[in-house]
Design an enzyme around this catalytic site. Sequence first.
Site, PDB file in Angstrom:
ATOM      1  CD  GLU A  59      46.447  39.366  42.354  1.00 23.02           C
ATOM      2  OE1 GLU A  59      46.211  38.310  41.726  1.00 23.02           O
ATOM      3  OE2 GLU A  59      45.623  40.273  42.504  1.00 23.02           O
ATOM      4  CB  CYS A 113      50.967  31.664  38.509  1.00 23.13           C
ATOM      5  SG  CYS A 113      50.351  32.857  37.285  1.00 23.13           S
ATOM      6  CB  CYS A 115      48.222  44.358  32.162  1.00 19.72           C
ATOM      7  SG  CYS A 115      48.468  43.680  30.497  1.00 19.72           S
ATOM      8  CB  CYS A 154      42.701  40.988  27.664  1.00 20.69           C
ATOM      9  SG  CYS A 154      44.174  40.811  26.626  1.00 20.69           S
ATOM     10  CB  CYS A 212      42.431  40.023  31.890  1.00 22.92           C
ATOM     11  SG  CYS A 212      43.831  39.874  33.024  1.00 22.92           S
ATOM     12  N   GLY A 253      50.251  41.426  34.218  1.00 23.89           N
ATOM     13  CA  GLY A 253      51.180  41.975  33.240  1.00 23.89           C
ATOM     14  C   GLY A 253      51.347  41.116  32.005  1.00 23.89           C
ATOM     15  CD  GLU A 254      52.196  40.147  26.727  1.00 20.62           C
ATOM     16  OE1 GLU A 254      53.235  39.476  26.521  1.00 20.62           O
ATOM     17  OE2 GLU A 254      51.047  39.683  26.591  1.00 20.62           O
ATOM     18  CB  SER A 293      50.873  33.361  29.402  1.00 20.34           C
ATOM     19  OG  SER A 293      49.630  33.698  28.812  1.00 20.34           O
ATOM     20  CB  SER A 340      46.259  34.965  25.724  1.00 23.98           C
ATOM     21  OG  SER A 340      46.880  34.642  26.939  1.00 23.98           O
ATOM     22  CG  LEU A 341      43.789  31.941  19.427  1.00 22.90           C
ATOM     23  CD1 LEU A 341      44.523  32.979  18.602  1.00 22.90           C
ATOM     24  CD2 LEU A 341      43.919  30.559  18.785  1.00 22.90           C
ATOM     25  CG  HIS A 342      41.611  34.051  25.109  1.00 26.55           C
ATOM     26  ND1 HIS A 342      41.687  32.928  25.907  1.00 26.55           N
ATOM     27  CD2 HIS A 342      42.583  34.894  25.564  1.00 26.55           C
ATOM     28  CE1 HIS A 342      42.646  33.087  26.807  1.00 26.55           C
ATOM     29  NE2 HIS A 342      43.199  34.252  26.619  1.00 26.55           N
ATOM     30  CG  ASN A 392      38.990  33.466  36.135  1.00 25.21           C
ATOM     31  OD1 ASN A 392      38.721  32.488  36.814  1.00 25.21           O
ATOM     32  ND2 ASN A 392      40.183  33.640  35.572  1.00 25.21           N
ATOM     33  CB  CYS A 397      46.255  36.947  37.252  1.00 31.19           C
ATOM     34  SG  CYS A 397      45.565  37.058  35.609  1.00 31.19           S
TER      35      CYS A 397
END
Length: 330
Positions: A73, A86, A93, A97, A100, A140-141, A172, A195-197, A271, A314
């Site tokens: 995407e 983006c 991935c 996480c 996601c 993806g990472e 990211s 990406s801490l979160h 999301n 994503c």
Amino acid sequence: MGLPKFRAGQIYDWLHNKRVEEFQEMTNLSAPLREQLEQRYYINRLSIKKKLVSRLDGTVKYLYELRDGNCVEAVLMGYHHGNSLCISTQVGCRMGCKFCASTLAGRVRDLTPSEMLDEVYMAQKDSGKRVDSLVLMGIGEPLDNFENVMDFFEILSSPQGLNLSLRHVSLSTCGLVDKIRELAKRKLQITLSISLHAPNDTIRNLSMPINKKYNVETLLAACREYFEVTGRRISFEYALIDGLNDRPEHAIELARRLRGMSAHVNLIPVNEVAETGFKRGSRAKIEAFRDQLEKLGVNATIRRELGSDIAAACGQLRRQEAGERLTSSI
């Protein structure tokens, strides 16, 4: 192939400036040479399998089909400062996480530099708009596909091609500390987004498996080193999950962790993906979290949500497409 050096420049220009899709279009090459190239190589291309345009803000969501039938995407967003795209860096991935959609089916393979470039080229060709900035925050990472992403950056910023300054590129990562240190050595002018979160290991362990390898303190130490080496401010992404990481005490702890760093916190209302069960809090609660951080001296903003009516987050469109294929095959 034993060709003169200038031939490479000609071919590069056809690929990355004129964006041809067939060797036969390279008209300043001899017919025999074009035939040799045709026999030995291929020009990568992808196709638009699905395209959704938001009625709310004009955001465009692309589902691209690759040569092998896999899909990724990209999302084209319009801002007052220009158009931002983006893109994806992997098919799927493996980071796991929990919030996601991209990671639910695991990683299939890495994208090549040409495939990442084609995400950009196709968006420009289809929209008729120049991509002014780029975000590697799709499927993806990026740091799990390190060498391909580095090669992609080199071609992307080439004066003979798109000539996009890496100052307009944001990468990211969920926090691959070894790769963050390797990236720092390259001294690229990209913006690094982490990406801490979560403000601590207890909470981060619940949603981000990578934290068991590189905990919060280790990750933040690498971020401080990155800033010392590059001088580039780091952005921290923080997805606010109702009841899990969005209380006032979490804001206080996060501010303490980031004290003394040249950092920006990008707050993201999570999301709501059905499989995770995570919910977002009220707008008032999200704004209160931002205000708390700012009172404590941390620069924080709430991400503007674009394309909410077209599943622009994503991984969502790819998963819908996979579900439709499965249903039709049954």
